[in-house]
Structure formats: structure tokens, C-alpha cells
Design a protein around this motif. Structure first.
Motif, PDB file in Angstrom:
ATOM      1  N   ASN A 255      34.261  41.970  34.302  1.00  0.00           N
ATOM      2  CA  ASN A 255      33.899  42.370  35.667  1.00  0.00           C
ATOM      3  C   ASN A 255      34.943  43.252  36.320  1.00  0.00           C
ATOM      4  N   GLN A 256      36.144  43.279  35.723  1.00  0.00           N
ATOM      5  CA  GLN A 256      37.184  44.196  36.175  1.00  0.00           C
ATOM      6  C   GLN A 256      37.663  44.987  34.963  1.00  0.00           C
TER       7      GLN A 256
ATOM      8  N   MET B 114      26.744  44.908  35.181  1.00  0.00           N
ATOM      9  CA  MET B 114      25.754  45.434  34.248  1.00  0.00           C
ATOM     10  C   MET B 114      25.031  46.647  34.819  1.00  0.00           C
ATOM     11  N   THR B 115      25.139  46.861  36.112  1.00  0.00           N
ATOM     12  CA  THR B 115      24.504  48.032  36.732  1.00  0.00           C
ATOM     13  C   THR B 115      25.515  49.034  37.286  1.00  0.00           C
TER      14      THR B 115
ATOM     15  N   THR C 244      33.947  48.917  25.906  1.00  0.00           N
ATOM     16  CA  THR C 244      33.178  47.776  25.381  1.00  0.00           C
ATOM     17  C   THR C 244      32.085  47.359  26.363  1.00  0.00           C
ATOM     18  N   ASN C 245      32.362  47.440  27.668  1.00  0.00           N
ATOM     19  CA  ASN C 245      31.309  47.164  28.651  1.00  0.00           C
ATOM     20  C   ASN C 245      30.140  48.133  28.492  1.00  0.00           C
ATOM     21  N   ALA C 246      30.463  49.413  28.260  1.00  0.00           N
ATOM     22  CA  ALA C 246      29.415  50.432  28.137  1.00  0.00           C
ATOM     23  C   ALA C 246      28.514  50.151  26.935  1.00  0.00           C
ATOM     24  N   TYR C 247      29.100  49.729  25.833  1.00  0.00           N
ATOM     25  CA  TYR C 247      28.283  49.363  24.676  1.00  0.00           C
ATOM     26  C   TYR C 247      27.416  48.146  24.995  1.00  0.00           C
ATOM     27  N   LYS C 248      28.026  47.118  25.568  1.00  0.00           N
ATOM     28  CA  LYS C 248      27.295  45.877  25.841  1.00  0.00           C
ATOM     29  C   LYS C 248      26.189  46.107  26.876  1.00  0.00           C
ATOM     30  N   ARG C 249      26.438  46.997  27.818  1.00  0.00           N
ATOM     31  CA  ARG C 249      25.437  47.323  28.829  1.00  0.00           C
ATOM     32  C   ARG C 249      24.165  47.882  28.190  1.00  0.00           C
TER      33      ARG C 249
END
Length: 350
Positions: free
Chosen positions: A346-347, A204-205, A306-311
Motif C-alpha cells: 500500500n506504500q 489496486m486502482t 511488483t504492484n503493477a504486475y499484481k494489479r
């Protein structure tokens, strides 16, 4: 009661994704007060599914507006099915017509024999599905307009945020199927994807999505559409890219259009990491985001994306071969249930 529902239909298999979107808003009981919009038609099969949806679920044979965002076949092919269906009354058709801009760009190519007419014909042949859409519409006397920045429908409930005409014209020589230019600012052929997948760690960071972008002229030319309903805004991005979205942000800022906290955003180009960036997502932070991706798509949507949006706190989803309905104040529909969010990974692929 005023309601809204947006239908993203499943398009494609494997690496071949596409877009086929139907929208209706207004009074679902009184069809005279209901507006029906189609944005892209995907493949022939999804075009036929759009026809069924509009006739049987929306309960109408009237389409207020059809929008072809750009000429690629995975967006234009299915629209031919809808435009040909003479049971439909179609009030307006928005599409770009690159062959109508040949006079302005004919001298930019290496082949000195190219004329405005020959260039126009080459573009019609290269983007034959889109050109067929134009021909069908003309034969049916459906008005055609090009969706450039500022064009609106229904008192501004639908507005084009990009591209502007000058930017669009500058992109045509960069189309993958345009003749070779005398000079070019970037390579037409996208970098090949290695068979080997390298994985990197995210959290998340820790974000590995960056500002680099590499997409075709066709994709960058996509019409970006803003729909306003009640107090909410919905952004449709087709296959647009980072540079084009930066121009959209400039236009929105100029016109006082707030894109920071919108209700919903279509993730560009099926979730490709080449079409969105951290700075864009810092400027446009939707409550919900959806990627239109085919079943078993190996790269769509990118986990980085998708990680960038969720972050940023966005609830993020992907069609992945299923039909998805986005409702607002609309009655439930049989056979549809709440879908699961895309997880945080996470990956991610490098």
C-alpha cells in the motif's frame, strides 16, 4: 514425457544483483532428446553453481546453447567458468560483439583520433569479461553468433525478439564505457538516488508507475528471448528497457507472435522501475513473473513494479538470494518447495 524446468540461481548481495539462468526441456530420461540452454552466468560463484547444476541435476555434459544477453559483468563473469570447463561440449554461443561494429560508429565521438581499431580495442578493454568469453569460445572452436531479432534455435522453440542489428549499433555509442560522443540523445550517467526515501500511496486502482524510463545503452541492448514449450511461452528480458520492449512488441505484432497472455516473464533489470511501464504491462500480461534480485536488495524489485504486475492479475515472485525453479510437467526436485508471492504494497518508494 516432455518436460521443462528453468533454474534462476541466486546472484549477488545487497545492491548487486545479477542473472544466471539454466533451462532444460525435452525428455529428461533420454539425454539425447534433452536440450540445455544457459542464459547469462552472473558472478564467478554463480557460474560455478551453474556447472554443478548442469552436471549433477541435469545429468549431462552437453550444452546446446549459451546466451550472453549483454556485456555487463553481472551477466558475463560467470559464463567464463562454464566456457572454460572442457568437460562440457558446447554447441553454440550467442553473444553481441560491440567491438565488431566499430567501423560503423567511429566518427560519432568527440575524440577525432579514434579509429575503428582503437575503438574496438577500447570496447574490448571496457567489457573485458564479455571479451574473455569470446576469446575462450574461439579457442575452443565454439561457434559464436550475434543474437539479433529473428535468430532462432531448435526450429523456433527459442527466438530472439530484440534488438535488431541497426538498433543495437545505434546503442553502442550510448554505452556507459564508450568514448564521449559529439552529440547524444540522453545522458549516460543515470540520475543519482537520493538517500532519503519518499513513500507514496498505491492501491489496486491507484498506480504510480509511469512511462518514464532511464536505463543505459548496455541494458537496452539486452537480447530478449522467447522460449516456446508445449502450448506455453516464456519471456526472458535480462536488463532491457521500455524503448527496447516497445520495439519487441512491434516485431511480435509484425510476426503474429502473441505476447499478451504468456505463461512466464522475467521482470526486466531485477525489477527496476526504470525498465518497465504500464503500457508494456498492458501489452504483455504473463500468468507468472519473477525478478532475479540479490539477498536484501534495497531497491530490487521495486514495489511499484511488483504492484503493477499484481494489479494485472500476474502471480509475482522474487528470488531475493534463493535459487528458484520454474517447472512445467517436470518431476519434483528434492529441497525445493513452493515459494510465496510478493505481497501487494500500500506504500511504495517514489
Amino acid at each position: 514425457m516432455s518436460s521443462l524446468e528453468i533454474d534462476f540461481l541466486a546472484v549477488g548481495t545487497g545492491e548487486r544483483s545479477g542473472d544466471a539462468i539454466a533451462i532444460r526441456y525435452g525428455d529428461f530420461i533420454d539425454k539425447q532428446k534433452q536440450y540445455v540452454i544457459v542464459i547469462d552466468g552472473g558472478t564467478v560463484d554463480s557460474g560455478k553453481e551453474l556447472i554443478k547444476l548442469i552436471k549433477e541435476t541435469y545429468g549431462t555434459y552437453y550444452i546446446d546453447l549459451i546466451i550472453l544477453t549483454h556485456p555487463d559483468g553481472d551477466h558475463s563473469s560467470g559464463l567464463r567458468e562454464i566456457l572454460r570447463d572442457e568437460e562440457f561440449t558446447i554447441a553454440k554461443f550467442w553473444m553481441h560483439q560491440p567491438w565488431e561494429h566499430s567501423e560503423e560508429i567511429k566518427n560519432l565521438f568527440k575524440d577525432g583520433r579514434i579509429t575503428s581499431t582503437s575503438l574496438s580495442e577500447r570496447l574490448k578493454d571496457a567489457y573485458n569479461f564479455a571479451y574473455e568469453c569470446e576469446e575462450i569460445a574461439k579457442n575452443r572452436d565454439i561457434p559464436i553468433e550475434e543474437p539479433f531479432t529473428g535468430k532462432s534455435f531448435n526450429n523456433g522453440n527459442i527466438t530472439v525478439l530484440g534488438p535488431d542489428e541497426d538498433y543495437y549499433t545505434s546503442l553502442i555509442p550510448e554505452f556507459n564505457k564508450s568514448p564521449e560522443q559529439k552529440t547524444s540523445t540522453f545522458s549516460k550517467a543515470l540520475t543519482g538516488i537520493s538517500e532519503a526515501i519518499n513513500w507514496v500511496i498505491e492501491s489496486m486502482t491507484i498506480e504510480t508507475l509511469d512511462e518514464s524510463s532511464e536505463t543505459s545503452g548496455e541494458n537496452s541492448s539486452s537480447a530478449v528471448i522467447l522460449l516456446k514449450f508445449a502450448e506455453s511461452s516464456y519471456l526472458f528480458t535480462a536488463d532491457t528497457g521500455v524503448d527496447a520492449l516497445k520495439r519487441v512488441l512491434d516485431y511480435a505484432d509484425l510476426k503474429g507472435i502473441n505476447l499478451k497472455d504468456i505463461q512466464f516473464m522475467q521482470i526486466p533489470h531485477h525489477g527496476s522501475q526504470r525498465n518497465i511501464s504500464p503500457s508494456i504491462l498492458d501489452a504483455i500480461t504473463p500468468k507468472y513473473a519473477l525478478a532475479s534480485a540479490s539477498k536484501d536488495a534495497p531497491k530490487h524489485p521495486s514495489k511499484k513494479v511488483t504492484n503493477a504486475y499484481k494489479r494485472r492479475g500476474t502471480k509475482t515472485y522474487a528470488t531475493n538470494g534463493t535459487n528458484v525453479r520454474v517447472p512445467n510437467n517436470a518431476p519434483s526436485r528434492e529441497g525445493y518447495s513452493t515459494m510465496d508471492e510478493v505481497p501487494f504494497y500500500n506504500q511504495v518508494e517514489e
